[in-house]
Design an enzyme around this catalytic site. Structure first.
Site, PDB file in Angstrom:
ATOM      1  N   GLU A 114      46.798  47.027  49.120  1.00 36.14           N
ATOM      2  CA  GLU A 114      46.226  46.976  47.776  1.00 36.14           C
ATOM      3  C   GLU A 114      44.868  47.659  47.683  1.00 36.14           C
ATOM      4  O   GLU A 114      44.493  48.175  46.626  1.00 36.14           O
ATOM      5  CB  GLU A 114      46.129  45.530  47.286  1.00 36.14           C
ATOM      6  CG  GLU A 114      47.477  44.893  46.969  1.00 36.14           C
ATOM      7  CD  GLU A 114      48.161  44.257  48.168  1.00 36.14           C
ATOM      8  OE1 GLU A 114      47.710  44.471  49.307  1.00 36.14           O
ATOM      9  OE2 GLU A 114      49.162  43.542  47.969  1.00 36.14           O
ATOM     10  N   PHE A 148      51.640  28.461  46.717  1.00 33.74           N
ATOM     11  CA  PHE A 148      51.860  29.611  47.592  1.00 33.74           C
ATOM     12  C   PHE A 148      51.296  30.881  46.947  1.00 33.74           C
ATOM     13  O   PHE A 148      51.549  31.154  45.780  1.00 33.74           O
ATOM     14  CB  PHE A 148      53.359  29.775  47.865  1.00 33.74           C
ATOM     15  CG  PHE A 148      53.654  30.977  48.716  1.00 33.74           C
ATOM     16  CD1 PHE A 148      53.165  31.070  50.017  1.00 33.74           C
ATOM     17  CD2 PHE A 148      54.392  32.039  48.212  1.00 33.74           C
ATOM     18  CE1 PHE A 148      53.405  32.188  50.787  1.00 33.74           C
ATOM     19  CE2 PHE A 148      54.650  33.165  48.986  1.00 33.74           C
ATOM     20  CZ  PHE A 148      54.155  33.239  50.277  1.00 33.74           C
ATOM     21  N   GLN A 149      50.548  31.610  47.714  1.00 32.46           N
ATOM     22  CA  GLN A 149      49.891  32.848  47.256  1.00 32.46           C
ATOM     23  C   GLN A 149      49.024  32.620  46.019  1.00 32.46           C
ATOM     24  O   GLN A 149      48.912  33.479  45.156  1.00 32.46           O
ATOM     25  CB  GLN A 149      50.914  33.966  47.017  1.00 32.46           C
ATOM     26  CG  GLN A 149      51.527  34.455  48.323  1.00 32.46           C
ATOM     27  CD  GLN A 149      52.246  35.780  48.219  1.00 32.46           C
ATOM     28  OE1 GLN A 149      52.815  36.111  47.182  1.00 32.46           O
ATOM     29  NE2 GLN A 149      52.236  36.555  49.297  1.00 32.46           N
ATOM     30  N   LYS A 179      52.610  33.866  36.123  1.00 32.18           N
ATOM     31  CA  LYS A 179      53.998  34.321  36.063  1.00 32.18           C
ATOM     32  C   LYS A 179      54.724  33.780  34.837  1.00 32.18           C
ATOM     33  O   LYS A 179      55.547  34.481  34.234  1.00 32.18           O
ATOM     34  CB  LYS A 179      54.725  33.886  37.348  1.00 32.18           C
ATOM     35  CG  LYS A 179      56.019  34.646  37.561  1.00 32.18           C
ATOM     36  CD  LYS A 179      56.611  34.351  38.924  1.00 32.18           C
ATOM     37  CE  LYS A 179      57.915  35.115  39.117  1.00 32.18           C
ATOM     38  NZ  LYS A 179      58.528  34.853  40.427  1.00 32.18           N
ATOM     39  N   MET A 209      27.218  57.777  61.678  1.00 30.78           N
ATOM     40  CA  MET A 209      26.005  57.323  61.011  1.00 30.78           C
ATOM     41  C   MET A 209      25.454  56.068  61.683  1.00 30.78           C
ATOM     42  O   MET A 209      24.253  55.885  61.792  1.00 30.78           O
ATOM     43  CB  MET A 209      26.288  57.072  59.522  1.00 30.78           C
ATOM     44  CG  MET A 209      25.043  56.991  58.666  1.00 30.78           C
ATOM     45  SD  MET A 209      24.031  58.495  58.710  1.00 30.78           S
ATOM     46  CE  MET A 209      24.639  59.384  57.294  1.00 30.78           C
TER      47      MET A 209
END
Lengths: 184, 586
Positions: free
Chosen positions: B52, B114-115, B164, B483
């Site tokens: 993502e 969940f999630q 959802k 760097m």
């Protein structure tokens, strides 16, 4: 330096160290949508600003509008940033700096529980009378006083109660409004 | 107008109505209804990413190269938390993004389902605004409002968290209004005429002026770049730019001083320090630009044009603040300048240009080339030479290679340079390049990368292959987090703690494993041919360019120092420059 310009007003050396912190009371008018308080409080913590007092309530139910009164202490440059950052939040309608605009009244309410017997009870009631505090609960060994006023008055009342038998204090935080007939 | 449909269908309908052609995303349980709605239409094209974070950077690259809003679609929980880095990146660089996240159904919110994660809580401080949509009635308004907020004012990322059950719910879809208005969010576009008049007055009297321009000009659209060019020509003033603003004024222009700031040119930084009038256009006095605040440009009046009022007087106190869209303000400046005089201040500022010429003579971007080993600066210079006549877009990762790219690749047009400036996100460049290539399928898109950064989002190679996006990953491989190593040399006695890129993959084989093309080059004599090979292959290429290992990125304003105390390329020992106070700075 600035050949044909006036002496520079650019304040490079007016950094935080040379400014004194000031106490400002801000009124923030917001849409009362979920999470709006978290946005305001989160902004203060994320940017390292102080909150000395915070009072929140929906004040115009028909418009779902809330009024947040926040007292903060910072140098003037940071006070200006706090206001601009608050105004950047999407649900914020307006930020008023009452300290800067002047001519406003502020009040705070505290519930003060004091326990004691004998002479201490008498003294507590005498002081409460002097501060125009109400007794809103009493038992044979305790009182709960309701005191309203400027924060300094509330502060003083609490400190006087301390040696007498102060048990605990609840404070509402500051509510503030401008004087006169004009609204925000 | 009103139409009955499910929440998921509304999302897709709103995307169409907002003119969205591409979205970047990854499916999961809590966004399945939206994915189903996407499946059943052909207008909005979905690019499946491999992580993502990649989706957010692709959307950023897409947005930065087109001026449109980038759109991301991810699931709840890990989908949302993986997007946080890209959202923060977009916030700091003012990139317009709309990120739609799935959420567990409303009745399950708060149950540690969940999630489930508190997406609006987590993203509150890394978005311009965010929403949790608890009712289908609110969804159409919020979808359109999100695009309005993301793209107007100072652009930024907006998250819409959609449970959802709201995606399944039926409701009435409402099309966007032609003119969006919002009760509280009203960015100020027009600058105050009186303030602009004062600014033009100062410009007409300046003897040592400089335009300090930034990413705001890019955000304000191509017209802003044209107006900047006109304003520069009209006044004759020198122009410098931040990392984010490169390309707004052409690097080939005679008044160009190069980039300013920590790794900016000597002439740009000296001009900032010694000027008597600084005209800041769409930049925000970031600490990479100012160096030591209390010694920043001590003798100058400062004009600051910014669309975000909170940027003004935040780091540097200015004399003439102008809140507004930089393009409109520049238009007004041009109009007023023309009304007063039609002449540039050539004579009045001739001594100033003379001083600038002297600083230019220092050649602060110079480096000692080699015939046996590829110098990273040389590699960028050759890449520029090989591609300068093409339609080329450059993205970068973060580190030395990024600064060398900014210094040695020259940009003549806006929207051609995509880099992570404010947040400094390693792993930005490869997905950003993919996003750019999606928007510009026929252009040459090159990610100038470091071998360490590119491994943070390397899996997006697979995305590039899937959608036949022939991005070129040009890795300056010095086997160090360069760097970090440079700062360890500067500050920590050359003790290179964990900055060596050990156990590197064979990048050529890696490219081939993904189905792309791999090239390795270590010989300066073969570099040009290898670059040509990369350009001419019509598929994703990983170019492993082995460069000198301990090259420092110079010039540099060390932390805690002002603009006129730069480390120049001929400095022998950089380890003894920064004092105790500077060491704690970043």
């Amino acid at each position: 330096m600035n050949a044909n310009l006036l002496p520079t007003g650019s304040a490079y050396f007016l950094t935080q160290q040379t400014q004194e912190p000031e106490r400002h009371t801000l009124t923030v008018l917001v849409d009362n949508e979920p999470g709006v308080l978290a946005r305001v409080v989160g902004l203060f913590s994320a940017r390292g600003f102080n909150i000395d007092s915070l009072t929140v309530s929906e004040t115009e139910h028909d418009k779902h509008r809330s009024r947040i009164t926040v007292v903060t202490v910072a140098v003037p440059k940071i006070i200006a940033q706090i206001k601009l950052q608050l105004e950047r939040l999407v649900p914020v309608h307006k930020v008023h700096d009452l300290t800067e605009e002047g001519n406003y009244i502020e009040r705070e309410l505290a519930l003060v529980k004091v326990a004691g017997v004998g002479e201490n009870r008498v003294e507590a009631l005498r002081l409460a009378d002097a501060f125009r505090a109400q007794v809103i609960d009493a038992s044979t060994e305790s009182f709960v006083f309701e005191v309203t006023g400027k924060s300094s008055k509330v502060e003083q009342f609490i400190s006087l109660m301390a040696p007498i038998g102060l048990v605990e204090v609840v404070r509402t935080g500051l509510a503030a409004v401008t004087r006169g007939g004009e609204g925000m | 107008m009103a139409q009955q449909m499910t929440g998921a269908e509304m999302v897709v309908e709103a995307l169409k109505d907002q003119g969205v052609e591409h979205i970047f995303g990854y499916p999961g349980g809590a966004v399945l209804p939206i994915y189903d709605a996407i499946f059943q239409q052909g207008k909005v094209r979905h690019i499946l990413v491999r992580h993502e974070q990649g989706a957010t950077h692709m959307a950023e690259g897409y947005a930065r190269s087109t001026g449109k809003c980038g759109v991301v679609l991810v699931t709840s929980g890990p989908g949302a938390t993986n997007a946080v880095t890209g959202l923060t990146d977009a916030l700091l660089d003012s990139i317009p993004l709309v990120c739609i996240t799935g959420q567990v159904p409303v009745p399950l919110i708060g149950s540690d389902a969940f999630q489930e994660c508190d997406t609006v809580g987590i993203t509150r401080s890394c978005t311009k605004h965010n929403y949790l949509v608890k009712s289908i009635e609110d969804l159409p308004r919020i979808l359109h409002e999100a695009f309005h907020i993301a793209t107007s004012g100072r652009p930024g990322p907006v998250v819409i968290d959609i449970p959802k059950d709201v995606q399944f719910a039926m409701g009435t879809y409402i099309k966007p209004q032609a003119e969006m208005s919002h009760p509280t969010y009203k960015p100020q576009r027009e600058g105050d005429t009186e303030a602009i008049r004062v600014a033009v007055d100062l410009m007409l009297r300046a003897e040592r002026p400089v335009f300090y321009t930034g990413g705001g000009i890019i955000n304000s659209g191509p017209e802003a770049s044209r107006n900047l060019r006109e304003l520069a020509e009209l006044t004759g003033f020198p122009v410098t730019s931040t990392l984010m603003g490169l390309g707004a004024y052409p690097a080939s222009g005679g008044q160009w001083l190069g980039m300013l700031g920590m790794h900016g040119t000597y002439e740009a930084n000296m001009a900032m320090h010694d000027c008597d009038l600084m005209i800041c256009l769409g930049a925000r006095f970031d600490d990479r630009i100012t160096g030591r605040i209390d010694a920043f440009s001590p003798g100058s009046r400062k004009i600051h044009v910014d669309i975000d009022p909170s940027s003004i007087n935040k780091n540097i106190v200015v004399d003439v603040p102008i809140v507004g869209d930089v393009n409109l303000v520049m238009e007004e400046m041009i109009r007023m300048w023309r009304a007063r005089t039609n002449q540039p201040r050539t004579e009045a500022i001739a001594p100033w240009w003379k001083a600038i010429e002297k600083w230019r003579g220092v050649n602060s971007l110079g480096f000692t080339n080699s015939s046996s080993i590829i110098k990273p600066q040389h590699a960028i210079a050759r890449l520029y030479e090989a591609t300068k006549n093409r339609d080329v877009y450059i993205t970068t990762e973060v580190g030395q290679h990024q600064m060398w790219a900014a210094q040695h690749f020259h940009f003549n047009e806006p929207n051609r340079w995509m880099t992570s400036g404010g947040l400094g996100t390693m792993g930005y460049g490869l997905p950003a390049a993919i996003g750019v290539q999606v928007a510009h399928p026929d252009a040459l898109v090159i990610d100038i990368a470091g071998e360490a950064s590119v491994q943070m989002t390397m899996q997006e190679m697979s995305t590039a292959l899937q959608y036949e996006l022939p991005v070129k990953i040009f890795i300056l491989n010095n086997e160090y987090m360069g760097m970090v190593r440079q700062w360890q040399e500067l500050l920590h006695g050359g003790r290179y703690s964990h900055s060596y890129s050990d156990a590197l993959p064979d990048f050529v084989k890696l490219a081939e494993a993904y189905g792309g093309h791999g090239i390795r080059c270590a010989d300066p004599g073969e570099l040009d041919n290898a670059i040509d090979e990369m350009i001419n292959i019509n598929k994703p290429v990983i170019f492993d360019c082995l460069v000198s290992k301990e090259e420092n990125c110079l010039p540099m304003i060390p932390s805690g120092k002002p603009h006129n105390e730069m480390i120049l390329p001929d400095t022998a020992d950089i380890g003894s420059i920064i004092d105790e106070k500077g060491r704690v700075l970043v």
